[in-house]
Design a protein around this motif. Sequence first.
Motif, short mmCIF file in Angstrom:
data_model
loop_
_atom_site.label_atom_id
_atom_site.label_comp_id
_atom_site.label_asym_id
_atom_site.label_seq_id
_atom_site.Cartn_x
_atom_site.Cartn_y
_atom_site.Cartn_z
N GLY A 169 84.38 85.14 29.38
CA GLY A 169 84.02 83.76 29.70
C GLY A 169 84.49 82.81 28.63
O GLY A 169 84.92 83.24 27.54
N GLU A 170 84.41 81.54 28.93
CA GLU A 170 84.83 80.53 27.97
C GLU A 170 83.77 80.35 26.89
O GLU A 170 82.65 80.85 27.02
CB GLU A 170 85.09 79.21 28.71
N LYS A 171 84.11 79.66 25.83
CA LYS A 171 83.21 79.53 24.68
C LYS A 171 81.95 78.74 25.00
O LYS A 171 81.01 78.73 24.21
CB LYS A 171 83.96 78.92 23.49
N LYS A 172 81.92 78.11 26.15
CA LYS A 172 80.73 77.40 26.59
C LYS A 172 79.70 78.36 27.20
O LYS A 172 78.59 77.94 27.53
CB LYS A 172 81.09 76.33 27.63
N THR A 173 80.05 79.63 27.36
CA THR A 173 79.16 80.60 27.99
C THR A 173 77.85 80.71 27.22
O THR A 173 77.85 80.94 26.00
CB THR A 173 79.82 82.00 28.04
N PRO A 174 76.70 80.59 27.89
CA PRO A 174 75.41 80.70 27.21
C PRO A 174 75.21 82.07 26.56
O PRO A 174 75.66 83.09 27.09
CB PRO A 174 74.40 80.48 28.35
N GLN A 175 74.53 82.08 25.43
CA GLN A 175 74.35 83.29 24.63
C GLN A 175 73.64 84.43 25.37
O GLN A 175 73.98 85.59 25.16
CB GLN A 175 73.62 82.96 23.34
N PRO A 176 72.66 84.15 26.23
CA PRO A 176 72.00 85.26 26.93
C PRO A 176 72.96 86.15 27.72
O PRO A 176 72.82 87.37 27.73
CB PRO A 176 70.99 84.56 27.85
N PHE A 177 73.94 85.54 28.38
CA PHE A 177 74.92 86.32 29.13
C PHE A 177 75.82 87.09 28.19
O PHE A 177 76.13 88.26 28.42
CB PHE A 177 75.75 85.41 30.03
N VAL A 178 76.23 86.43 27.11
CA VAL A 178 77.09 87.09 26.11
C VAL A 178 76.40 88.34 25.55
O VAL A 178 76.99 89.42 25.49
CB VAL A 178 77.44 86.12 24.96
N ASP A 179 75.14 88.19 25.15
CA ASP A 179 74.41 89.29 24.54
C ASP A 179 74.12 90.42 25.52
O ASP A 179 74.00 91.59 25.11
CB ASP A 179 73.08 88.77 23.96
N ALA A 180 73.99 90.10 26.79
CA ALA A 180 73.64 91.13 27.78
C ALA A 180 74.79 92.08 28.05
O ALA A 180 74.56 93.25 28.37
CB ALA A 180 73.20 90.46 29.09
N CYS A 181 76.01 91.62 27.92
CA CYS A 181 77.18 92.45 28.25
C CYS A 181 77.39 93.57 27.24
O CYS A 181 77.03 93.45 26.07
CB CYS A 181 78.43 91.58 28.32
N SER A 182 78.00 94.65 27.72
CA SER A 182 78.34 95.76 26.82
C SER A 182 79.36 95.28 25.79
O SER A 182 79.26 95.60 24.60
CB SER A 182 78.93 96.92 27.63
N VAL A 183 80.33 94.55 26.25
CA VAL A 183 81.34 93.90 25.41
C VAL A 183 81.59 92.52 26.01
O VAL A 183 81.66 92.39 27.23
CB VAL A 183 82.66 94.69 25.37
N PHE A 184 81.70 91.51 25.17
CA PHE A 184 82.01 90.17 25.68
C PHE A 184 83.16 89.58 24.88
O PHE A 184 83.15 89.62 23.64
CB PHE A 184 80.81 89.24 25.60
N ILE A 185 84.14 89.03 25.59
CA ILE A 185 85.30 88.42 24.95
C ILE A 185 85.49 87.01 25.47
O ILE A 185 85.46 86.76 26.67
CB ILE A 185 86.57 89.24 25.22
N TYR A 186 85.66 86.08 24.56
CA TYR A 186 85.91 84.70 24.94
C TYR A 186 87.35 84.58 25.44
O TYR A 186 88.30 84.99 24.77
CB TYR A 186 85.67 83.77 23.75
N THR A 187 87.51 83.99 26.62
CA THR A 187 88.82 83.96 27.26
C THR A 187 89.83 83.12 26.49
O THR A 187 91.04 83.34 26.61
CB THR A 187 88.70 83.41 28.69
N GLU A 188 89.36 82.17 25.69
CA GLU A 188 90.30 81.38 24.88
C GLU A 188 91.12 82.26 23.95
O GLU A 188 92.25 81.93 23.59
CB GLU A 188 89.55 80.32 24.06
N ASN A 189 90.54 83.41 23.55
CA ASN A 189 91.25 84.32 22.66
C ASN A 189 92.26 85.21 23.39
O ASN A 189 92.98 85.99 22.75
CB ASN A 189 90.25 85.22 21.93
N LEU A 190 92.33 85.08 24.71
CA LEU A 190 93.23 85.91 25.49
C LEU A 190 94.38 85.11 26.09
O LEU A 190 95.20 85.65 26.82
CB LEU A 190 92.46 86.61 26.62
#
Length: 243
Positions: free
Chosen positions: A123-144
């Motif tokens: 997801g983008e860097k605006k993605t709320p932290q609860p979703f980020v933390d819940a994932c096994s791995v989370f990558i900000y799409t701006e870095n891709l």
Amino acid sequence: MVPEQNRIALLIDCDNVSHNSIEGVLEELAKYGMVNVRHAHGDWNSTSLSGWIGRLHPNAIRPMQQFAYTKGKNATDSAMIIDAMDLLYSKNVEAFALMTSDSDFTPLVMRILESGFPVYGFGEKKTPQPFVDACSVFIYTENLIEDEDSVGKTPVSQKKNRKALRGDTSLVRLLRVAVEQTAEDDGWAHMSRVGHYISNNSSFSAVNYGYKKLGDLIRATELFDIDMRNDGAAMYIRDSRSS
């Protein structure tokens, strides 16, 4: 014999994530297995999804039409959740990837995890932290998102230097705890065990710091002693404070 790969279902919330990073997402998922399900959810009558249309066929992504029956209501979320649950019960996949910047999918991630399936979040860097933390791995799409003249490489401008990495107290603590918990009696920890510990305890990805591999990030911090063994095939690390 080629080892069997995990089958991954990629579900895309086209209303809440840009099309510009889809190739990078697919390249990243190739590290974890074969993306045999590729569904892009959205109202394809909407002009806001025009950028996605040109990315569907080249990347073998199936568009999933969801009409906006009520103004102001996001019907795409519900359709994508139903799709995920259908796939979960079909037993045709071993992992899920959710490409969205919407925290409404956090309960879905937790439900999938309860069934024993990893969830890779993008997801983008605006993605709320609860979703980020819940994932096994989370990558900000701006870095891709890669420039045309830097195909296959992470732009240098995105790499965090030694000072920035050391200034990230959460990162430093995560790395040091991982090494401490996986170290042998002599204080040295095998890199693969460190990586497994981190993946089991956080949604961390070295890509978010501008590095393709965890080992490269650890080298850049200069917080650990490094010992290459077995003719350079095995990397061991130790907290430099203990040397």
